[in-house]
Design an enzyme around this catalytic site. Structure first.
Site, short mmCIF file in Angstrom:
data_model
loop_
_atom_site.label_atom_id
_atom_site.label_comp_id
_atom_site.label_asym_id
_atom_site.label_seq_id
_atom_site.Cartn_x
_atom_site.Cartn_y
_atom_site.Cartn_z
N GLU A 158 -25.91 -118.70 -145.89
CA GLU A 158 -27.19 -118.56 -145.51
C GLU A 158 -27.73 -117.35 -144.72
OE1 GLU A 158 -26.69 -121.51 -142.05
OE2 GLU A 158 -26.00 -123.12 -143.29
N ASN A 201 -23.71 -119.41 -150.54
CA ASN A 201 -23.80 -120.93 -150.16
C ASN A 201 -25.19 -120.94 -149.32
OD1 ASN A 201 -23.08 -123.45 -150.01
ND2 ASN A 201 -22.82 -123.42 -147.95
N HIS A 237 -28.80 -130.73 -147.95
CA HIS A 237 -29.16 -131.63 -146.57
C HIS A 237 -30.51 -132.20 -146.68
CE1 HIS A 237 -25.22 -130.62 -144.45
NE2 HIS A 237 -25.85 -129.16 -144.86
N GLU A 266 -22.98 -129.40 -149.39
CA GLU A 266 -22.94 -130.15 -148.24
C GLU A 266 -23.88 -131.18 -148.20
OE1 GLU A 266 -23.83 -127.29 -145.19
OE2 GLU A 266 -22.46 -125.84 -146.14
N ASP A 268 -25.71 -134.51 -147.66
CA ASP A 268 -26.07 -135.68 -147.21
C ASP A 268 -27.53 -136.22 -147.29
OD1 ASP A 268 -26.77 -133.67 -145.29
OD2 ASP A 268 -25.67 -134.12 -143.71
O1 G3I Z 1 -15.24 -129.07 -130.80
C1 G3I Z 1 -16.02 -128.95 -129.52
C2 G3I Z 1 -15.60 -129.72 -128.49
O2 G3I Z 1 -14.58 -129.49 -127.98
C3 G3I Z 1 -17.01 -129.49 -127.68
O3 G3I Z 1 -16.74 -130.48 -126.46
C4 G3I Z 1 -18.46 -130.01 -128.07
C5 G3I Z 1 -19.38 -129.86 -127.01
O4 G3I Z 1 -20.44 -129.53 -127.85
O5 G3I Z 1 -18.36 -129.10 -129.09
C6 G3I Z 1 -17.53 -129.09 -130.25
O6 G3I Z 1 -17.64 -128.28 -131.27
C7 G3I Z 1 -18.71 -128.50 -132.13
C8 G3I Z 1 -18.35 -128.64 -133.58
O7 G3I Z 1 -19.40 -128.67 -134.32
C9 G3I Z 1 -17.13 -129.77 -133.75
O8 G3I Z 1 -18.01 -131.08 -133.45
C10 G3I Z 1 -19.98 -127.67 -131.74
O9 G3I Z 1 -20.55 -127.70 -130.58
C11 G3I Z 1 -20.94 -127.74 -133.00
O10 G3I Z 1 -21.95 -126.77 -132.79
C12 G3I Z 1 -20.50 -127.83 -134.34
O11 G3I Z 1 -21.44 -128.12 -135.28
C13 G3I Z 1 -21.27 -127.88 -136.48
C14 G3I Z 1 -22.36 -127.01 -137.12
O12 G3I Z 1 -22.19 -126.57 -138.66
C15 G3I Z 1 -22.33 -125.87 -136.44
O13 G3I Z 1 -23.26 -124.74 -136.66
C16 G3I Z 1 -21.05 -129.10 -137.29
O14 G3I Z 1 -19.91 -129.96 -137.04
C17 G3I Z 1 -21.04 -128.88 -138.75
O15 G3I Z 1 -21.00 -130.03 -139.38
C18 G3I Z 1 -21.97 -127.97 -139.18
O16 G3I Z 1 -21.90 -127.44 -140.72
C19 G3I Z 1 -22.94 -126.70 -141.18
C20 G3I Z 1 -22.28 -125.80 -141.98
O17 G3I Z 1 -21.21 -125.05 -141.71
C21 G3I Z 1 -23.46 -124.83 -142.83
N1 G3I Z 1 -24.45 -125.61 -143.18
C22 G3I Z 1 -25.26 -126.32 -142.49
C23 G3I Z 1 -24.17 -127.25 -141.89
C24 G3I Z 1 -24.76 -128.38 -141.05
O18 G3I Z 1 -25.42 -127.90 -139.86
#
Ligand code: G3I
Length: 446
Positions: A158, A201, A237, A266, A268
């Site tokens: 990105e 990517n 996405h 990715e 969906d």
């Molecule tokens: O693990 C913590 C947890 O301990 C805490 O209580 C909670 C509170 O917010 O957060 C948890 O972490 C989160 C993590 O996902 C695991 O669930 C983060 O806040 C959250 O920001 C994070 O989001 C991820 C996101 O990337 C961050 O940018 C998504 O799971 C993940 O699917 C998403 O993936 C991205 C790709 O890497 C790049 N392309 C876009 C894609 C979708 O956004």
């Protein structure tokens, strides 16, 4: 500053690569009634994003293990998870995913080395010289740990901004190191693990637009100057504001024509029912139509753990039940599960299998065998997608119609088949410089 990363890679230490390769071969030999095995029949992988924290859930692990042939750690290989303080690498959660995948003979996609998001705060406070060193150390530390174990790495993620400008996105790397950080990351990555495919990517690059044009120009420049890049990931996405673009296949093909693999990384698609299923079909068919589209990854196993927390964009619902989108993907991959399964009483069905029956320098003969399921059929339809450069010079025992490089074949005299009986059609192909294998899609019967 001491590096706590083990210098000996995990694969070298455990001798796991050969074992994984053997299991993978067994995996692809299974019947094509799962996403992974159907995709293998098309020479592709079918993967999913995985969260280490869910691996202990029986239904999650069972669905993952049964259906998928590749995994991408959803968050566990990101910088904040793997190097939370400088020089101290933490691989516990990522190792759990890699170990699980290897136990199942699955590929692993590495996601991601250099990204503006999920960066620990210490990275943003470095000056330019220090940041360059830290970026290269991060790449070496992570890739070194998994050396020989990762199919493809998202080296840079990105780096371009949305909107019409095609400009680079502001990030510590862009702002302090300039455009050259991407090239430097790829060069460092190649040296760190020469066996891994190195991908750029991004999202909203799925159709032809200003952002994908900018990425295209970068990849073209890299290829012309010998900067090591092997693949481009199209996140895909999709939702109602960002639907599957009409020129999706065309866009994948133009990147492939630069001499890189393309991967759906990715996927969906927001929605439900037949509309969502139809959109998934479009994506799978686009990938199958591009011979260098080497695999697809959906961004999660089940709707209940999707990053789109209020959406239902995946192939399995919150109870791990197959959705219409699942059936559509399996069918588009030429698989045979779900409604219409061959051999299932009361359903007109068929399967199509491809073999190359003759081969010479400039051409080959292909044959597709059509086999009726458990009921007699009176007609069938099969699709064959030719690699871009190739052309069909003659076809026998079938009637073709064309849409671009997709050939839809119906019977000439041989539509009626008893239950379990077979017929075949054949065709002669001019290679025109490409020896790639055509993709045979769904067989439908009536
Ligand atoms: O693990 C913590 C947890 O301990 C805490 O209580 C909670 C509170 O917010 O957060 C948890 O972490 C989160 C993590 O996902 C695991 O669930 C983060 O806040 C959250 O920001 C994070 O989001 C991820 C996101 O990337 C961050 O940018 C998504 O799971 C993940 O699917 C998403 O993936 C991205 C790709 O890497 C790049 N392309 C876009 C894609 C979708 O956004």
């Amino acid at each position: 500053m001491s590096m706590t990363v083990r210098r000996l890679s995990r694969a070298a230490a455990a001798g796991l690569v050969a074992a994984a390769a053997l299991t993978a071969a067994a995996h692809s030999a299974e019947a094509a009634d799962t996403l992974g095995s159907a995709a293998a029949g098309q020479g592709r992988y079918f993967g999913t994003a995985v969260a280490a924290s869910h691996l202990g859930e029986a239904d999650y692990a069972a669905t993952l293990d049964r259906e998928f042939s590749s995994v991408t750690p959803e968050n566990e290989m990101k910088w904040d998870a793997t190097e939370p303080s400088r020089g101290t690498f933490t691989f516990g959660s990522a190792d759990r995913i890699v170990d699980h995948a290897q136990g199942q003979g699955m590929n692993v996609r590495g996601h991601t080395l250099v990204w503006h998001s999920q960066l620990p705060s210490w990275v943003g406070s470095l000056g330019a010289a220090d940041l360059r060193t830290a970026m290269n150390d991060h790449i070496k530390g992570l890739m070194g740990h998994y050396k020989g174990e990762i199919h493809s790495w998202d080296v840079v993620n990105e780096a371009f901004q949305d909107g019409g400008s095609g400009a680079r996105r502001s990030s510590p790397f862009q702002d302090k190191l300039g455009d050259g950080f991407i090239e430097e990351a790829f060069r460092t990555a190649r040296a760190a693990d020469p066996a891994a495919k190195l991908c750029y990517n991004d999202y909203n690059t799925d159709g032809v637009n200003a952002k994908s044009n900018a990425v295209y120009a970068m990849v073209k420049d890299f290829k012309s100057r010998g900067v090591p890049i092997d693949c481009v990931g199209f996140q895909s996405h999709f939702n109602s504001n960002s639907p599957v673009p009409a020129d999706y296949r065309q866009n994948l093909q133009r990147f492939a024509d630069l001499g890189v693999d393309v991967q759906i990384t990715e996927l969906d698609i927001e929605g439900s029912g037949s509309a969502q299923a139809a959109d998934y079909t479009k994506v799978v068919e686009a990938c199958l139509a591009v011979s260098r589209c080497t695999g697809l990854t959906v961004w999660g196993v089940t709707d209940k753990y999707s990053w789109r927390s209020s959406g239902t964009p995946l192939l399995f619902d919150g109870n791990y039940q197959e959705k219409p989108a699942y059936d559509a993907v399996l069918s588009a991959l030429g698989g045979s599960g779900g409604p219409g399964e061959p051999g299932e009483p009361g359903t007109a069905a068929c399967t199509a299998t491809y073999t190359r029956t003759a081969d010479w320098n400039s051409g080959y003969n292909g044959q597709v065998t059509i086999t009726a399921g458990g009921e007699p059929i009176s007609s069938w339809t099969a699709t064959v997608t030719l690699p871009a450069q190739q052309s069909v010079s003659s076809l026998w025992n079938g009637t073709p119609t064309w849409n671009g490089n997709v050939m839809t074949v119906r019977p000439s005299w041989n539509g009626t088949l008893a239950a379990g009986a077979s017929t075949s059609f054949g065709f002669t192909v001019a290679k025109n410089g490409s020896d790639a294998v055509p993709a045979v899609g769904t067989c439908t019967a009536s």
